[in-house]
Each structure stands twice: as C-alpha cells, then as structure tokens.
Design a protein around this motif. Structure first.
Motif, PDB file in Angstrom:
ATOM      1  N   ASN A  45       0.829  -1.203   0.000  1.00  0.00           N
ATOM      2  CA  ASN A  45       0.000   0.000   0.000  1.00  0.00           C
ATOM      3  C   ASN A  45       0.867   1.258   0.000  1.00  0.00           C
ATOM      4  O   ASN A  45       0.564   2.230  -0.706  1.00  0.00           O
TER       5      ASN A  45
ATOM      6  N   ALA B 204      -2.347   5.477  -6.964  1.00  0.00           N
ATOM      7  CA  ALA B 204      -3.435   4.504  -6.929  1.00  0.00           C
ATOM      8  C   ALA B 204      -3.681   4.077  -5.485  1.00  0.00           C
ATOM      9  O   ALA B 204      -3.035   4.573  -4.564  1.00  0.00           O
ATOM     10  N   CYS B 205      -4.620   3.167  -5.300  1.00  0.00           N
ATOM     11  CA  CYS B 205      -4.845   2.625  -3.964  1.00  0.00           C
ATOM     12  C   CYS B 205      -4.674   1.110  -3.999  1.00  0.00           C
ATOM     13  O   CYS B 205      -4.740   0.482  -5.063  1.00  0.00           O
TER      14      CYS B 205
ATOM     15  N   SER C 131      -6.462  -1.506  -2.847  1.00  0.00           N
ATOM     16  CA  SER C 131      -7.564  -2.394  -3.224  1.00  0.00           C
ATOM     17  C   SER C 131      -7.780  -2.408  -4.737  1.00  0.00           C
ATOM     18  O   SER C 131      -8.021  -3.452  -5.333  1.00  0.00           O
ATOM     19  N   LYS C 132      -7.659  -1.246  -5.352  1.00  0.00           N
ATOM     20  CA  LYS C 132      -7.800  -1.158  -6.810  1.00  0.00           C
ATOM     21  C   LYS C 132      -6.665  -1.915  -7.510  1.00  0.00           C
ATOM     22  O   LYS C 132      -6.878  -2.605  -8.511  1.00  0.00           O
TER      23      LYS C 132
ATOM     24  N   HIS D  17      -7.300  -5.614  -7.198  1.00  0.00           N
ATOM     25  CA  HIS D  17      -8.428  -5.955  -8.073  1.00  0.00           C
ATOM     26  C   HIS D  17      -7.973  -6.047  -9.529  1.00  0.00           C
ATOM     27  O   HIS D  17      -8.341  -6.978 -10.247  1.00  0.00           O
ATOM     28  N   ASP D  18      -7.158  -5.081  -9.941  1.00  0.00           N
ATOM     29  CA  ASP D  18      -6.650  -5.096 -11.315  1.00  0.00           C
ATOM     30  C   ASP D  18      -5.709  -6.284 -11.560  1.00  0.00           C
ATOM     31  O   ASP D  18      -5.684  -6.835 -12.662  1.00  0.00           O
TER      32      ASP D  18
ATOM     33  N   LYS E 266      -7.952  -9.118 -12.210  1.00  0.00           N
ATOM     34  CA  LYS E 266      -8.565  -8.971 -13.538  1.00  0.00           C
ATOM     35  C   LYS E 266      -7.626  -9.451 -14.633  1.00  0.00           C
ATOM     36  O   LYS E 266      -8.044 -10.096 -15.586  1.00  0.00           O
TER      37      LYS E 266
ATOM     38  N   SER F  52       2.411  -1.643 -11.792  1.00  0.00           N
ATOM     39  CA  SER F  52       1.202  -0.854 -11.543  1.00  0.00           C
ATOM     40  C   SER F  52       0.771  -0.077 -12.793  1.00  0.00           C
ATOM     41  O   SER F  52      -0.414  -0.067 -13.152  1.00  0.00           O
TER      42      SER F  52
ATOM     43  N   ARG G  91      -2.621  -0.703 -14.985  1.00  0.00           N
ATOM     44  CA  ARG G  91      -3.578   0.383 -15.128  1.00  0.00           C
ATOM     45  C   ARG G  91      -3.854   0.706 -16.598  1.00  0.00           C
ATOM     46  O   ARG G  91      -4.992   0.924 -16.993  1.00  0.00           O
TER      47      ARG G  91
ATOM     48  N   ASP H 224      -7.495   0.091 -18.249  1.00  0.00           N
ATOM     49  CA  ASP H 224      -8.172   1.287 -18.757  1.00  0.00           C
ATOM     50  C   ASP H 224      -8.518   1.132 -20.236  1.00  0.00           C
ATOM     51  O   ASP H 224      -9.599   1.520 -20.677  1.00  0.00           O
TER      52      ASP H 224
ATOM     53  N   GLU I 246     -11.532  -1.258 -20.527  1.00  0.00           N
ATOM     54  CA  GLU I 246     -12.778  -0.617 -20.098  1.00  0.00           C
ATOM     55  C   GLU I 246     -13.219   0.430 -21.115  1.00  0.00           C
ATOM     56  O   GLU I 246     -14.400   0.612 -21.361  1.00  0.00           O
TER      57      GLU I 246
END
Length: 126
Positions: free
Chosen positions: A66, A74-75, A77-78, A81-82, A85, A110, A114, A118, A121
C-alpha cells in the motif's frame, strides 16, 4: 525383603519432558507436575501464535504494498483488483519483497496494469 529398583521407562519419559522445559525458570523446569503443565501451555501458545504470525505477516505485506502503490497515485484495493482482472499470479508476499528490493519494478507493474485495464474498459470489453 530385597529392594526393587523401578523401571526406566517412566524415568526416560520424565527426562524427555525435562529436556523440553530445561530453559524455563524456577519450578517450571524442576518439578515434574509443573513441567507437564508448562509443556502443555507452551504447546497451546505455539499453536495459537503460529496463526497470529501468519496474520501479522499478511498485514505487514499489505502495508508495504500500500505504501508503494500510494506513491503512484493509486490505492491498494484497486491495484489488487486489477491484478486479479489481469490474472497475474503475484501474491502479496512476492509483491512486498519486490516493493522493498526494487520499487521501480512495482511502479512498472502498476502502470502496465492500469494502462491495460483502462484500455479494455474504454473499448467496452469488460
């Protein structure tokens, strides 16, 4: 009547427990009854603290990850999660070791995650 010497099996058992508790203080390493009580208590503590140790190390790894991820904006948890994914098999222990030894590697991971998430999405794939 002649004197009968006792067998050696009980003496061996007590000697074995005395060796286990030889580093304990006072009567806990001298008297047989307290030795057995302290031995049981030590086993209980060892069993309980093995679980606590796992919990504490997981907390430490999460804190380290963290701290590094927050520097990128970023954080945690995200980020995790990524990772899921993208189906990357990096567990928290390995990520924490990378974070301590080579921060740039975590930054690259990271940023790549990201970017790819991105793009997917944005394209409407997910």
């Amino acid at each position: 009547m002649t004197r009968i010497k006792r067998g050696y099996i009980a003496q061996r058992r007590r000697k074995k427990t005395r060796l286990f508790t030889s580093s304990f203080r006072g009567a806990h390493s001298k008297l047989t009854r307290t030795i057995t009580q302290q031995k049981i208590r030590a086993w209980v503590s060892a069993h309980r603290d093995r679980d606590n140790q796992k919990r504490n190390f997981r907390c430490l790894w999460i804190t380290r990850i963290n701290a590094i991820i927050r520097e990128t904006g970023a954080c945690y948890s995200k980020f995790i999660h990524d990772l899921y994914k993208r189906q990357l098999l990096l567990n928290r222990k390995i990520l924490a070791q990378i974070a301590v030894s080579n921060r740039n590697c975590v930054y690259m991971i990271s940023n790549e995650i990201r970017k790819e998430v991105d793009l997917k999405e944005y394209a409407g794939i997910i």
